[in-house]
Enzyme design. Structure first.
Site, PDB file in Angstrom:
ATOM      1  N   THR A 109       0.985  -1.063   0.068  1.00  0.00           N
ATOM      2  CA  THR A 109       0.046   0.019   0.057  1.00  0.00           C
ATOM      3  C   THR A 109       0.894   1.061   0.005  1.00  0.00           C
ATOM      4  O   THR A 109       1.802   1.204   0.710  1.00  0.00           O
ATOM      5  CB  THR A 109      -0.911   0.084   1.149  1.00  0.00           C
ATOM      6  OG1 THR A 109      -1.992   1.174   1.042  1.00  0.00           O
ATOM      7  CG2 THR A 109      -0.418  -0.177   2.679  1.00  0.00           C
ATOM      8  N   HIS A 161       2.386 -11.551  13.886  1.00  0.00           N
ATOM      9  CA  HIS A 161       3.445 -12.259  14.702  1.00  0.00           C
ATOM     10  C   HIS A 161       2.909 -13.956  14.998  1.00  0.00           C
ATOM     11  O   HIS A 161       3.717 -14.677  15.618  1.00  0.00           O
ATOM     12  CB  HIS A 161       3.517 -11.533  16.180  1.00  0.00           C
ATOM     13  CG  HIS A 161       4.249 -10.474  15.882  1.00  0.00           C
ATOM     14  ND1 HIS A 161       5.915 -10.603  16.111  1.00  0.00           N
ATOM     15  CD2 HIS A 161       4.329  -9.205  15.605  1.00  0.00           C
ATOM     16  CE1 HIS A 161       6.414  -9.375  15.952  1.00  0.00           C
ATOM     17  NE2 HIS A 161       5.702  -8.554  15.545  1.00  0.00           N
TER      18      HIS A 161
END
Length: 190
Positions: A109, A161
């Site tokens: 992005t 994560h």
């Protein structure tokens, strides 16, 4: 420097090649060596794609859509420019097929057209990472002990994560940065 390579390529190809294509390609190439970043988390299982398909975010008047460029690691910058431009045009006109927004293993992005130097992009589930690109602009940099003006850009990598930790993500980002610092490597297509 990357900007010089893009200008030269734009002149020889008669197509305006931008930082977007360079960054998308620079993201694709190290994904081969950092497969954890291509993993898709679905429920409690991970799947790894056979191809390097990258989503490129397109702003719409009423939101955001992420069309997917297929097999990015096998395309040159000119082909990427044409495909990204065509997908963005179809996205803005509402003509994207649903399949054109599915299956990406990574997203990019870019807020470079705004006065945004850095930002934290939000993940595009079930993808593991997304790369945020700030504006490219001239800034002071230290090169061989001297302060010089260089065009710099801030890259922000957000990652899940649950799938990958910081060290492997940083190793990927380090490889991506090395490619941008040595843009001639972006020109070779396997």
């Amino acid at each position: 420097a990357l900007g010089e390579v893009l200008v030269e390529l734009s002149e020889t190809s008669a197509t305006h090649i931008t930082y977007t294509e360079a960054i998308v390609r620079a993201a694709a190439l190290p994904l081969r060596d950092h497969p954890q970043l291509t993993a898709r988390l679905t429920g409690s299982s991970l799947t790894y794609p056979a191809r390097i398909d990258i989503g490129v975010a397109v702003a719409l008047d009423d939101g955001l859509i992420v069309p997917v460029v297929r097999d990015v690691d096998h395309k040159d910058l000119v082909a990427l420019r044409a495909e990204i431009e065509a997908l963005a045009e179809r996205a803005r006109s509402g003509a994207l097929a649903p399949a054109e927004t599915e299956g990406g293993c990574f997203s990019v992005t870019n807020l470079g057209r705004y006065r945004v130097d850095a930002f934290t992009p939000l993940l595009n589930p079930p993808q593991t990472p997304i790369l945020g690109v700030g504006r490219a602009r001239p800034r002071p940099a230290v090169v061989d002990g001297a302060i010089v003006v260089r065009t710099l850009v801030v890259l922000s990598l957000t990652f899940d994560h649950q799938v990958v930790d910081g060290a492997p993500a940083a190793a990927f980002l380090d490889t991506l940065i090395d490619l941008l610092e040595h843009p001639e490597r972006l020109l070779a297509v396997p």
